[in-house]
Design a protein around this motif. Structure first.
Motif, PDB file in Angstrom:
ATOM      1  N   GLU A   1       0.821  -1.209   0.000  1.00  0.00           N
ATOM      2  CA  GLU A   1       0.000   0.000   0.000  1.00  0.00           C
ATOM      3  C   GLU A   1       0.857   1.262   0.000  1.00  0.00           C
ATOM      4  OE1 GLU A   1      -0.088  -1.656   4.310  1.00  0.00           O
ATOM      5  OE2 GLU A   1      -0.059  -2.420   2.243  1.00  0.00           O
ATOM      6  N   GLN A   2       2.048   1.196   0.591  1.00  0.00           N
ATOM      7  CA  GLN A   2       2.954   2.338   0.568  1.00  0.00           C
ATOM      8  C   GLN A   2       3.548   2.532  -0.832  1.00  0.00           C
ATOM      9  OE1 GLN A   2       5.508   0.927   3.759  1.00  0.00           O
ATOM     10  NE2 GLN A   2       4.735   2.530   5.140  1.00  0.00           N
ATOM     11  N   LYS A   3       3.851   1.440  -1.511  1.00  0.00           N
ATOM     12  CA  LYS A   3       4.367   1.531  -2.875  1.00  0.00           C
ATOM     13  C   LYS A   3       3.342   2.191  -3.794  1.00  0.00           C
ATOM     14  CE  LYS A   3       7.388  -2.501  -2.429  1.00  0.00           C
ATOM     15  NZ  LYS A   3       7.632  -3.899  -2.834  1.00  0.00           N
ATOM     16  N   ILE A   4       2.073   1.876  -3.595  1.00  0.00           N
ATOM     17  CA  ILE A   4       1.013   2.514  -4.381  1.00  0.00           C
ATOM     18  C   ILE A   4       1.019   4.016  -4.154  1.00  0.00           C
ATOM     19  CG2 ILE A   4      -1.498   2.764  -4.607  1.00  0.00           C
ATOM     20  CD1 ILE A   4      -0.572   0.266  -5.945  1.00  0.00           C
ATOM     21  N   VAL A   5       1.136   4.426  -2.891  1.00  0.00           N
ATOM     22  CA  VAL A   5       1.144   5.854  -2.550  1.00  0.00           C
ATOM     23  C   VAL A   5       2.342   6.554  -3.185  1.00  0.00           C
ATOM     24  CG1 VAL A   5       1.428   7.503  -0.660  1.00  0.00           C
ATOM     25  CG2 VAL A   5      -0.168   5.602  -0.421  1.00  0.00           C
ATOM     26  N   VAL A   6       3.520   5.933  -3.106  1.00  0.00           N
ATOM     27  CA  VAL A   6       4.712   6.520  -3.702  1.00  0.00           C
ATOM     28  C   VAL A   6       4.501   6.760  -5.191  1.00  0.00           C
ATOM     29  CG1 VAL A   6       7.115   6.084  -4.328  1.00  0.00           C
ATOM     30  CG2 VAL A   6       6.340   5.624  -2.000  1.00  0.00           C
ATOM     31  N   CYS A   7       3.970   5.770  -5.891  1.00  0.00           N
ATOM     32  CA  CYS A   7       3.762   5.910  -7.333  1.00  0.00           C
ATOM     33  C   CYS A   7       2.691   6.958  -7.630  1.00  0.00           C
ATOM     34  CB  CYS A   7       3.387   4.562  -7.939  1.00  0.00           C
ATOM     35  SG  CYS A   7       4.746   3.361  -7.916  1.00  0.00           S
ATOM     36  N   GLN A   8       1.688   7.034  -6.788  1.00  0.00           N
ATOM     37  CA  GLN A   8       0.672   8.075  -6.970  1.00  0.00           C
ATOM     38  C   GLN A   8       1.282   9.463  -6.808  1.00  0.00           C
ATOM     39  OE1 GLN A   8      -2.121   6.721  -3.994  1.00  0.00           O
ATOM     40  NE2 GLN A   8      -3.424   5.706  -5.514  1.00  0.00           N
TER      41      GLN A   8
ATOM     42  N   GLU B   1       3.356  -7.795 -10.371  1.00  0.00           N
ATOM     43  CA  GLU B   1       2.588  -6.657  -9.859  1.00  0.00           C
ATOM     44  C   GLU B   1       2.835  -5.462 -10.765  1.00  0.00           C
ATOM     45  OE1 GLU B   1       0.103  -4.791  -8.799  1.00  0.00           O
ATOM     46  OE2 GLU B   1       0.175  -6.210  -7.112  1.00  0.00           O
ATOM     47  N   SER B   2       1.933  -5.264 -11.709  1.00  0.00           N
ATOM     48  CA  SER B   2       2.115  -4.207 -12.701  1.00  0.00           C
ATOM     49  C   SER B   2       1.450  -2.890 -12.311  1.00  0.00           C
ATOM     50  CB  SER B   2       1.570  -4.658 -14.057  1.00  0.00           C
ATOM     51  OG  SER B   2       0.168  -4.863 -13.996  1.00  0.00           O
ATOM     52  N   SER B   3       0.719  -2.879 -11.196  1.00  0.00           N
ATOM     53  CA  SER B   3      -0.048  -1.673 -10.853  1.00  0.00           C
ATOM     54  C   SER B   3       0.859  -0.474 -10.601  1.00  0.00           C
ATOM     55  CB  SER B   3      -0.922  -1.937  -9.617  1.00  0.00           C
ATOM     56  OG  SER B   3      -0.129  -2.282  -8.492  1.00  0.00           O
ATOM     57  N   TYR B   4       2.050  -0.704 -10.037  1.00  0.00           N
ATOM     58  CA  TYR B   4       2.944   0.419  -9.739  1.00  0.00           C
ATOM     59  C   TYR B   4       3.343   1.144 -11.026  1.00  0.00           C
ATOM     60  CZ  TYR B   4       3.590  -2.756  -5.729  1.00  0.00           C
ATOM     61  OH  TYR B   4       3.394  -3.616  -4.682  1.00  0.00           O
ATOM     62  N   ALA B   5       3.801   0.395 -12.014  1.00  0.00           N
ATOM     63  CA  ALA B   5       4.234   1.009 -13.268  1.00  0.00           C
ATOM     64  C   ALA B   5       3.065   1.639 -14.010  1.00  0.00           C
ATOM     65  CB  ALA B   5       4.920  -0.033 -14.152  1.00  0.00           C
TER      66      ALA B   5
END
Length: 267
Positions: free
Chosen positions: A74-81, A221-225
């Motif tokens: 969930e933190q990785k998602i925030v960073v990418c956002q 996990e492709s959501s970050y990119a």
């Protein structure tokens, strides 16, 4: 007028091809990814503040540097956002190392630094072209800052770049690094922990790596990119083969359907 840009470069995965992972656990990574985070001189000065703003989203985080692999999903998602809203450019070059063993290139790329430097050429071809185009006819200068890697011979890297610049390659590439943009003598190598730009480069590069390298359960996990989509640089309107580049070419890359769909989604 001269326009100045900086590209912070990091990698994810390793160069080894002797013991590639047969499954999701054990062995060397199946992919090596080199990534660049590109900023103008004006925005380069803002990078520490941008990094600190991202870290402020995680007040319980003990370490005050940004390292993607240490974050929870969930933190990785925030960073990418957060990164998706910043005026940065991103370019990633992916080497699928499973295509090397058994070919005429195996003995070459088993030599230390050769695969890294080869992939770097692909990356810099695209980054320098984009900076030149962004300058809009003005003179343009690109500074490269590498994240320090243990065991890397940076002098050998510079020698390889000089070889290309001077036109002494045995096999001439289809594209070329814009040598009017890149000054090899300005290349620097710095520690990740002390440079905000390298920490952002780590995040975007690792985001791409997660999209193609299987995790311990064999999943991607492709959501970050995908969140970073608007930050990838383009050529003729396409991210593919500019902001996202497969090496070797997509039709020779020996990838599965999910990996192919990831690449194809950036055309």
């Amino acid at each position: 007028m001269t326009k100045h840009y900086t590209a912070y470069i990091d990698e994810a995965g390793d160069e080894g091809i002797g013991k590639l992972a047969a499954g999701p656990v054990g062995g060397q990574s199946r992919w090596l990814v080199l990534g660049a985070c590109i900023v103008s001189r004006e925005n380069d000065l803002k990078l520490p503040a941008w990094r600190d703003k991202i870290l402020s989203r995680f007040p319980d985080k003990k370490s005050r540097d940004l390292h993607f692999r240490e974050l929870k999903h969930e933190q990785k998602i925030v960073v990418c956002q957060e990164l998706s809203g910043l005026p940065i450019g991103v370019s990633l070059a992916f080497s699928h190392k499973v295509t090397i063993p058994g070919t005429k290139w195996e003995s070459i790329f088993k030599q230390k630094g050769y695969l890294y430097n080869y992939l770097l050429r692909w990356l810099l071809e695209r980054v320098t072209m984009t900076c030149e185009r962004a300058a809009g006819g003005d003179q343009c200068v690109l500074k490269i800052v590498f994240s320090r890697r243990g065991g890397t011979d940076y002098q050998a890297m510079k020698d390889y770049l000089c070889l290309m610049r001077d036109g002494n390659e045995v096999m001439r590439p289809v594209r070329s690094i814009r040598w009017n943009v890149l000054d090899i003598d300005t290349i620097s190598v710095e520690n990740h922990k002390k440079w905000a730009g390298l920490q952002l480069a780590d995040c975007v590069t690792s985001a791409g790596f997660c999209a193609l390298e299987p995790n311990r359960y064999g999943n991607y996990e492709s959501s970050y990119a995908r969140i970073l989509r608007e930050r990838f640089i383009k050529h003729n309107g396409s991210i593919f083969n500019c902001g996202i580049t497969a090496v070797p070419s997509l039709w020779r890359c020996n990838i599965d359907d999910a990996q192919r769909e990831f690449f194809e989604s950036f055309r």
